[in-house]
Design a protein around this motif. Structure first.
Motif, PDB file in Angstrom:
ATOM      1  N   VAL A 347      37.169  34.044  44.444  1.00  0.00           N
ATOM      2  CA  VAL A 347      39.102  33.483  44.745  1.00  0.00           C
ATOM      3  C   VAL A 347      39.581  33.469  43.217  1.00  0.00           C
ATOM      4  N   TRP A 348      38.606  33.657  42.419  1.00  0.00           N
ATOM      5  CA  TRP A 348      39.089  34.432  41.601  1.00  0.00           C
ATOM      6  C   TRP A 348      39.667  35.587  41.440  1.00  0.00           C
ATOM      7  N   PHE A 349      39.435  36.466  41.746  1.00  0.00           N
ATOM      8  CA  PHE A 349      40.461  37.850  41.908  1.00  0.00           C
ATOM      9  C   PHE A 349      41.246  37.947  42.431  1.00  0.00           C
ATOM     10  N   ASP A 350      41.814  38.111  41.237  1.00  0.00           N
ATOM     11  CA  ASP A 350      43.951  37.306  41.574  1.00  0.00           C
ATOM     12  C   ASP A 350      44.449  38.977  41.121  1.00  0.00           C
ATOM     13  N   GLU A 351      46.048  38.662  41.273  1.00  0.00           N
ATOM     14  CA  GLU A 351      46.154  40.101  40.982  1.00  0.00           C
ATOM     15  C   GLU A 351      46.116  41.044  39.697  1.00  0.00           C
ATOM     16  N   GLU A 352      45.987  40.474  38.034  1.00  0.00           N
ATOM     17  CA  GLU A 352      45.530  41.384  37.274  1.00  0.00           C
ATOM     18  C   GLU A 352      44.515  41.993  37.359  1.00  0.00           C
ATOM     19  N   CYS A 353      43.299  41.397  38.020  1.00  0.00           N
ATOM     20  CA  CYS A 353      41.894  41.887  38.311  1.00  0.00           C
ATOM     21  C   CYS A 353      42.558  43.139  39.417  1.00  0.00           C
ATOM     22  N   ARG A 354      43.312  42.804  40.549  1.00  0.00           N
ATOM     23  CA  ARG A 354      44.084  43.914  41.076  1.00  0.00           C
ATOM     24  C   ARG A 354      44.961  45.113  40.891  1.00  0.00           C
ATOM     25  N   ARG A 355      45.393  45.596  39.526  1.00  0.00           N
ATOM     26  CA  ARG A 355      46.304  46.288  38.590  1.00  0.00           C
ATOM     27  C   ARG A 355      44.651  46.619  38.010  1.00  0.00           C
ATOM     28  N   ALA A 356      43.759  46.051  37.720  1.00  0.00           N
ATOM     29  CA  ALA A 356      43.354  47.074  36.254  1.00  0.00           C
ATOM     30  C   ALA A 356      42.431  48.189  37.701  1.00  0.00           C
ATOM     31  N   ARG A 357      42.315  47.428  38.015  1.00  0.00           N
ATOM     32  CA  ARG A 357      41.056  48.279  39.851  1.00  0.00           C
ATOM     33  C   ARG A 357      41.218  49.321  39.889  1.00  0.00           C
ATOM     34  N   ASP A 358      42.559  49.597  40.132  1.00  0.00           N
ATOM     35  CA  ASP A 358      43.918  49.769  41.074  1.00  0.00           C
ATOM     36  C   ASP A 358      44.420  51.572  40.004  1.00  0.00           C
ATOM     37  N   LYS A 359      44.044  51.101  38.503  1.00  0.00           N
ATOM     38  CA  LYS A 359      44.571  51.662  37.522  1.00  0.00           C
ATOM     39  C   LYS A 359      42.899  52.738  37.492  1.00  0.00           C
ATOM     40  N   LEU A 360      41.909  51.999  37.809  1.00  0.00           N
ATOM     41  CA  LEU A 360      40.397  52.378  37.604  1.00  0.00           C
ATOM     42  C   LEU A 360      40.570  53.684  39.266  1.00  0.00           C
ATOM     43  N   TYR A 361      40.984  53.492  39.408  1.00  0.00           N
ATOM     44  CA  TYR A 361      40.686  53.805  41.201  1.00  0.00           C
ATOM     45  C   TYR A 361      41.627  56.030  40.886  1.00  0.00           C
ATOM     46  N   HIS A 384      35.931  49.994  31.350  1.00  0.00           N
ATOM     47  CA  HIS A 384      35.065  48.780  30.169  1.00  0.00           C
ATOM     48  C   HIS A 384      36.454  47.608  30.445  1.00  0.00           C
ATOM     49  N   VAL A 385      38.212  47.938  30.630  1.00  0.00           N
ATOM     50  CA  VAL A 385      38.313  47.386  30.898  1.00  0.00           C
ATOM     51  C   VAL A 385      38.842  46.608  31.685  1.00  0.00           C
ATOM     52  N   TYR A 386      38.506  47.230  32.758  1.00  0.00           N
ATOM     53  CA  TYR A 386      38.157  46.539  34.365  1.00  0.00           C
ATOM     54  C   TYR A 386      36.685  45.438  34.535  1.00  0.00           C
ATOM     55  N   LYS A 387      35.896  45.759  33.563  1.00  0.00           N
ATOM     56  CA  LYS A 387      35.109  45.268  33.473  1.00  0.00           C
ATOM     57  C   LYS A 387      34.999  43.308  33.036  1.00  0.00           C
ATOM     58  N   ASN A 388      36.000  44.112  31.846  1.00  0.00           N
ATOM     59  CA  ASN A 388      36.413  42.831  30.893  1.00  0.00           C
ATOM     60  C   ASN A 388      36.925  42.210  31.261  1.00  0.00           C
ATOM     61  N   VAL A 389      38.067  42.242  32.040  1.00  0.00           N
ATOM     62  CA  VAL A 389      39.041  41.232  33.102  1.00  0.00           C
ATOM     63  C   VAL A 389      38.481  40.307  34.363  1.00  0.00           C
ATOM     64  N   ILE A 390      37.417  41.362  34.458  1.00  0.00           N
ATOM     65  CA  ILE A 390      36.769  40.598  35.435  1.00  0.00           C
ATOM     66  C   ILE A 390      35.857  39.267  35.360  1.00  0.00           C
ATOM     67  N   ALA A 391      34.763  39.658  34.120  1.00  0.00           N
ATOM     68  CA  ALA A 391      34.202  39.000  33.196  1.00  0.00           C
ATOM     69  C   ALA A 391      34.956  37.969  33.090  1.00  0.00           C
ATOM     70  N   LEU A 392      36.181  37.910  31.850  1.00  0.00           N
ATOM     71  CA  LEU A 392      37.037  36.833  31.929  1.00  0.00           C
ATOM     72  C   LEU A 392      37.149  35.490  33.063  1.00  0.00           C
ATOM     73  N   LYS A 393      37.781  36.654  34.327  1.00  0.00           N
ATOM     74  CA  LYS A 393      38.074  35.393  35.061  1.00  0.00           C
ATOM     75  C   LYS A 393      37.225  34.574  36.375  1.00  0.00           C
ATOM     76  N   LYS A 394      35.936  35.831  35.971  1.00  0.00           N
ATOM     77  CA  LYS A 394      34.602  34.595  36.158  1.00  0.00           C
ATOM     78  C   LYS A 394      34.646  32.819  35.529  1.00  0.00           C
ATOM     79  N   ASN A 395      34.378  34.227  34.531  1.00  0.00           N
ATOM     80  CA  ASN A 395      34.643  32.678  33.164  1.00  0.00           C
ATOM     81  C   ASN A 395      34.824  31.651  33.468  1.00  0.00           C
ATOM     82  N   ILE A 396      36.504  32.110  33.555  1.00  0.00           N
ATOM     83  CA  ILE A 396      38.000  30.878  33.549  1.00  0.00           C
ATOM     84  C   ILE A 396      37.160  30.000  35.247  1.00  0.00           C
ATOM     85  N   TYR A 397      37.347  30.649  35.754  1.00  0.00           N
ATOM     86  CA  TYR A 397      36.935  30.062  37.884  1.00  0.00           C
ATOM     87  C   TYR A 397      35.550  29.278  37.461  1.00  0.00           C
ATOM     88  N   ARG A 398      34.213  29.466  36.447  1.00  0.00           N
ATOM     89  CA  ARG A 398      32.660  28.614  35.807  1.00  0.00           C
ATOM     90  C   ARG A 398      33.581  27.857  35.775  1.00  0.00           C
TER      91      ARG A 398
END
Length: 521
Positions: A347-361, A384-398
């Motif tokens: 549920v925490w995987f939002d549009e910002e996470c998706r954009r970061a992953r698309d760029k990584l791909y 590194h940016v993608y992992k930081n975005v994921i960690a941030l979103k997970k922390n906000i959700y938690r």
């Protein structure tokens, strides 16, 4: 993030009949389940940074193959051997391997000697068996030969069971480095007559990188097969994923079905090559009709039928498909995996996470296309940016869930409170056998019975039970015989017991058969 909660990852691996995962958190007490598959696992005894077991191996087999698979005894936990015994076919022995990196506390060059010894011993027990080794060997082999050049009996006498090495084609490799484990792996190939599949197939002509970390790109993951199996390998593809530093190795293994095999015994592999498709419009439809002539089509089909004795059926089907594709204008598109646009299920995987992953791909695909150092650095930076975005979103959700949990406890909202508890509770399957449960309750309700306790977990449970009872009793009289138990249970209910029960009633609960809610009392 845990891949086991990633819908995209689960959908990806369920495309295959056999799934081998290495360097996992799987252990004897921490197992995983995948619908439609049976599993085999080993390892996972090393402790990771977060206290989790690591270095484990798990192999999933589709349930339709379960009756044809047997686990073989292994002397070490860094290799898992499975024997596939299909009707009227030679045995296929697959070993899944994880060897930690050079210099690791858990790694040793003796591991390659163990794999070699296992392969030699198994070859004696399965004389007609074919071997396949898959996994992370942390070996860099460059483009050195994995066979003995001119390995014949011309110069020295050799035993009757010696298999002359054959050249199965040039092996290409994007990684030119060779390390200590690479030499060990090449020696293993020469000793047990196995060949590296990487860099020798249509989809992996260049020997693509299998691992990209902050230290750089390398080829350390391999699939090795017996040299007489190359005709059975349809293709090997190095997948394109960003949820791990290692890329998935996807191999298609074909086998011939004997004509005497019954229809019920025939197992159709689901991991077939990706098909091609067109978006057909009116112009393309008209063009197809113009290009299609019965005479030309019939002659080309006749050529395929004539050559059918020298071509496998799947090859003939591919050629027939190519005839139709050649009659359609424009560029065709393959059934490529659009993982970068799918949702992970979190549920925490939002549009910002998706954009970061698309760029990584996109960076990963571009790097694999031209392998420039600039794109490699950009990919590592974006990872590194993608992992930081994921960690941030997970922390906000938690943090938000923690706030809601505290609020539910403060408001005495029991329904919401326990739903949070159930969500956060890890689903670890019990390792206590039904026999242990039986012994426990037998001794619990029959204190004078002679039950021998040998299981350490069972003894700990008994001690915990004694402590709990003592704390609950708070120094009161504890009965020691059945008669004393009966006397307490059969005694009249006291007013103090009723008052104590009323105080423990919870508000908001449904009434019993009398229709009186707890609030009334």
């Amino acid at each position: 993030m845990s891949k086991w909660h990633d819908k995209d990852f689960i959908e990806f691996i369920k495309r295959f009949d056999v799934i081998a995962l290495v360097e996992t958190f799987v252990s004897e007490l921490r197992n995983v389940h995948l619908d439609g598959y049976c599993s085999f696992s080993t390892g996972g005894h090393r402790t990771g940074r977060r206290g989790r077991p690591s270095g484990g191996i798990v192999v999933f087999i589709k349930t339709i193959f379960a009756n044809f698979v047997q686990r073989l005894d292994c002397t070490k936990d860094f290799i898992l051997w499975l024997n596939f015994e299909f009707p009227n076919q030679d045995n296929l022995l697959i070993g899944t391997v994880y060897i930690p990196p050079v210099g690791s506390l858990y790694s040793s060059s003796d591991m390659f000697a163990t794999v070699e010894s296992d392969a030699i011993n198994l070859s004696r027990n399965f004389c007609n068996g074919n071997f396949m080794l898959i996994g992370d060997f942390n070996a860099r082999t460059g483009e050195l030969n994995d066979f003995i050049v001119n390995g014949t009996d011309t110069h020295v006498p050799i035993g009757e069971y010696y298999t002359v090495d054959t050249d199965v084609g040039t092996r290409h490799n994007c990684d030119n480095e060779v390390n200590e484990y690479g030499n060990h792996l090449l020696n293993l190939c020469k000793t047990v007559s196995m060949r590296i599949v990487n860099g020798r197939t249509v989809s992996d002509k260049e020997g693509n990188f299998t691992c990209i970390t902050s230290k750089g790109a390398s080829v350390v993951d391999y699939i090795l097969i017996s040299q007489n199996m190359f005709d059975s390998i349809s293709d090997l593809k190095i997948g394109c994923r960003v949820d791990s530093d290692h890329m998935p190795l996807q191999i298609i293994y074909s086998y011939d079905v004997d004509s005497q095999t019954g229809a019920d015994d025939v197992i159709q592999p689901s991991s077939m090559p990706q098909y091609c498709r067109y978006k057909i419009n009116e112009d393309r439809c008209n063009k197809f009709k113009e290009n299609f002539t019965l005479d030309v089509f019939a002659s080309r089909i006749q050529d395929i039928v004539t050559d059918l004795d020298n071509t496998r059926v799947d090859g003939a089907v591919s050629k027939i498909n190519e005839i139709f594709y050649s009659l359609l204008p424009g560029n065709r598109t393959t059934g490529t995996n659009k993982n970068c646009t799918k949702h992970t299920g979190n549920v925490w995987f939002d549009e910002e996470c998706r954009r970061a992953r698309d760029k990584l791909y996109n960076l990963l695909k571009r790097f694999r296309h031209n392998r420039s150092l600039d794109l490699l650095e950009r990919y590592k930076t974006q990872k590194h940016v993608y992992k930081n975005v994921i960690a941030l979103k997970k922390n906000i959700y938690r943090n938000s869930r923690t706030t809601e949990f505290i609020k539910a406890a403060h408001d005495k909202d029991s329904k919401k409170f326990w739903s949070f508890v159930r969500e956060s509770r890890p689903s670890i399957p019990s390792s206590i056998s039904s026999h242990d449960w039986y012994d426990f309750f037998k001794s619990l309700f029959n204190p004078n019975s002679n039950v021998t306790c040998t299981n350490s977990d069972y003894l700990d449970t008994w001690k915990f039970f004694d402590t709990t009872v003592a704390d609950f009793a708070q120094g009161q009289f504890l009965p020691t015989s059945h008669d004393q138990y009966d006397e307490i249970l059969n005694s009249p209910i006291s007013l103090a017991e009723v008052e104590d029960s009323i105080r423990k009633l919870k508000a908001g609960k449904s009434p019993g058969k009398d229709g009186i809610p707890p609030e009334f009392f």
